[in-house]
Write an enzyme that holds these catalytic residues in place. Structure first.
Site, mmCIF file in Angstrom:
data_model
loop_
_atom_site.group_PDB
_atom_site.id
_atom_site.type_symbol
_atom_site.label_atom_id
_atom_site.label_comp_id
_atom_site.label_asym_id
_atom_site.label_seq_id
_atom_site.Cartn_x
_atom_site.Cartn_y
_atom_site.Cartn_z
ATOM 1 N N ARG A 125 14.806 14.263 -3.422
ATOM 2 C CA ARG A 125 14.364 14.145 -2.030
ATOM 3 C C ARG A 125 15.573 14.120 -1.106
ATOM 4 O O ARG A 125 16.528 13.399 -1.355
ATOM 5 C CB ARG A 125 13.559 12.852 -1.863
ATOM 6 N N ARG A 129 15.538 7.820 -7.843
ATOM 7 C CA ARG A 129 14.581 8.849 -7.440
ATOM 8 C C ARG A 129 15.307 10.085 -6.905
ATOM 9 O O ARG A 129 14.838 11.208 -7.061
ATOM 10 C CB ARG A 129 13.657 8.269 -6.356
ATOM 11 N N ARG A 149 17.429 3.860 6.260
ATOM 12 C CA ARG A 149 15.977 3.640 6.156
ATOM 13 C C ARG A 149 15.650 2.159 5.985
ATOM 14 O O ARG A 149 14.669 1.662 6.537
ATOM 15 C CB ARG A 149 15.397 4.474 5.005
ATOM 16 N N ARG A 166 4.463 2.549 11.376
ATOM 17 C CA ARG A 166 5.847 2.185 11.085
ATOM 18 C C ARG A 166 6.423 1.272 12.166
ATOM 19 O O ARG A 166 7.536 0.808 12.050
ATOM 20 C CB ARG A 166 6.729 3.435 11.087
ATOM 21 N N LYS A 190 5.268 1.659 -2.644
ATOM 22 C CA LYS A 190 4.030 1.876 -1.874
ATOM 23 C C LYS A 190 3.310 3.152 -2.282
ATOM 24 O O LYS A 190 2.122 3.141 -2.523
ATOM 25 C CB LYS A 190 4.338 2.017 -0.372
HETATM 26 P P1 ADP Z 1 10.081 5.778 2.527
HETATM 27 O O1 ADP Z 1 9.257 4.678 3.090
HETATM 28 O O2 ADP Z 1 10.139 5.738 1.019
HETATM 29 O O3 ADP Z 1 11.443 5.878 3.129
HETATM 30 P P2 ADP Z 1 8.201 7.894 3.493
HETATM 31 O O4 ADP Z 1 7.838 8.980 2.551
HETATM 32 O O5 ADP Z 1 7.127 6.943 3.889
HETATM 33 O O6 ADP Z 1 9.436 7.183 2.803
HETATM 34 O O7 ADP Z 1 8.835 8.514 4.830
HETATM 35 C C1 ADP Z 1 9.932 9.388 4.798
HETATM 36 C C2 ADP Z 1 10.413 9.694 6.226
HETATM 37 O O8 ADP Z 1 9.354 10.303 6.976
HETATM 38 C C3 ADP Z 1 10.801 8.474 7.066
HETATM 39 O O9 ADP Z 1 12.127 8.039 6.803
HETATM 40 C C4 ADP Z 1 10.592 9.014 8.485
HETATM 41 O O10 ADP Z 1 11.655 9.852 8.885
HETATM 42 C C5 ADP Z 1 9.356 9.887 8.334
HETATM 43 N N1 ADP Z 1 8.095 9.115 8.600
HETATM 44 C C6 ADP Z 1 7.108 8.855 7.702
HETATM 45 N N2 ADP Z 1 6.112 8.154 8.262
HETATM 46 C C7 ADP Z 1 6.486 7.960 9.557
HETATM 47 C C8 ADP Z 1 5.897 7.277 10.670
HETATM 48 N N3 ADP Z 1 4.721 6.648 10.574
HETATM 49 N N4 ADP Z 1 6.574 7.270 11.846
HETATM 50 C C9 ADP Z 1 7.745 7.895 11.971
HETATM 51 N N5 ADP Z 1 8.372 8.528 10.976
HETATM 52 C C10 ADP Z 1 7.747 8.575 9.771
#
Ligand code: ADP
Length: 184
Positions: free
Chosen positions: A132, A126, A143, A90, A15
């Site tokens: 990360r 990654r 996740r 989310r 994404k």
């Molecule tokens: P990925 O989808 O690759 O796991 P993201 O960079 O989108 O990673 O998000 C990393 C972390 O940030 C999530 O696991 C969560 O803890 C937090 N996060 C990101 N966006 C949201 C959201 N909309 N609501 C709640 N937590 C979020």
């Protein structure tokens, strides 16, 4: 024409990469809640301190915190003519908050999909490349679980607005597939 596109898909589906490329092509801001939260953690702000351990565990940050960040970001001048949202909403509660926050509802939802084995191997790769904090095996599993439970129901929530894009293959292949799907 205002372009408001939302990216959905499991962690590791690509994404962030695809959203960044598409945002450049469309000249609209790429708004990634994950990136904004990671910046807050790196900068050691109050917000960063509040969310650090939740993110490291692979759980979702509380809706009110994330909704407030997105609300503020969408109010910025550069978001007036459109934006790509990556990582938000989310869950259904966040989607409902988004409907309140934007005057015109989201037009297009791009769902990027890939096999679970592929997702895990990309995320582990990654972890080595970018370091990360949440790209370790236990957190990756968590996740993916959170995605299935909380986020996947949004596919049904957005119904006919959803365009599915196969996320397997090279970055360029996925990008062309996505552009074709958007044009079609
Ligand atoms: P990925 O989808 O690759 O796991 P993201 O960079 O989108 O990673 O998000 C990393 C972390 O940030 C999530 O696991 C969560 O803890 C937090 N996060 C990101 N966006 C949201 C959201 N909309 N609501 C709640 N937590 C979020």
């Amino acid at each position: 024409m205002a372009r408001r596109i939302l990216f959905l898909g499991p962690p590791g589906a690509g994404k962030g990469t695809q959203a960044a490329m598409l945002a450049r092509a469309l000249k609209v801001p790429h708004i990634s809640t994950g990136a904004m939260l990671r910046e807050a953690v790196a900068a050691g702000t109050d917000l960063g301190k509040r969310v650090e351990s939740v993110m490291a565990a692979g759980d979702l940050v509380s809706d009110d915190l994330v909704v407030a960040i997105v609300d503020e970001r969408l109010g910025a001048a550069d978001a007036r003519c459109g934006y790509l949202l990556d990582g938000f909403p989310r869950n259904v509660a966040q989607a409902m908050a988004l409907n309140d926050a934007v005057v015109n509802a989201i037009g297009t939802v791009l769902l990027i999909e890939a096999d679970t084995d592929e997702l895990v191997s990309r995320l582990l790769g990654r972890a080595v490349a970018e370091g990360r904090a949440d790209d370790n095996e236990a957190t990756i599993r968590r996740r993916l679980e959170v995605y299935e439970q909380e986020t996947a129901p949004l596919v049904e929530y957005y119904g006919d607005a959803v365009i599915r894009v196969d996320g397997m293959g090279s970055i360029e292949d996925v990008f062309s597939r996505m552009v074709l799907a958007l044009a079609g």
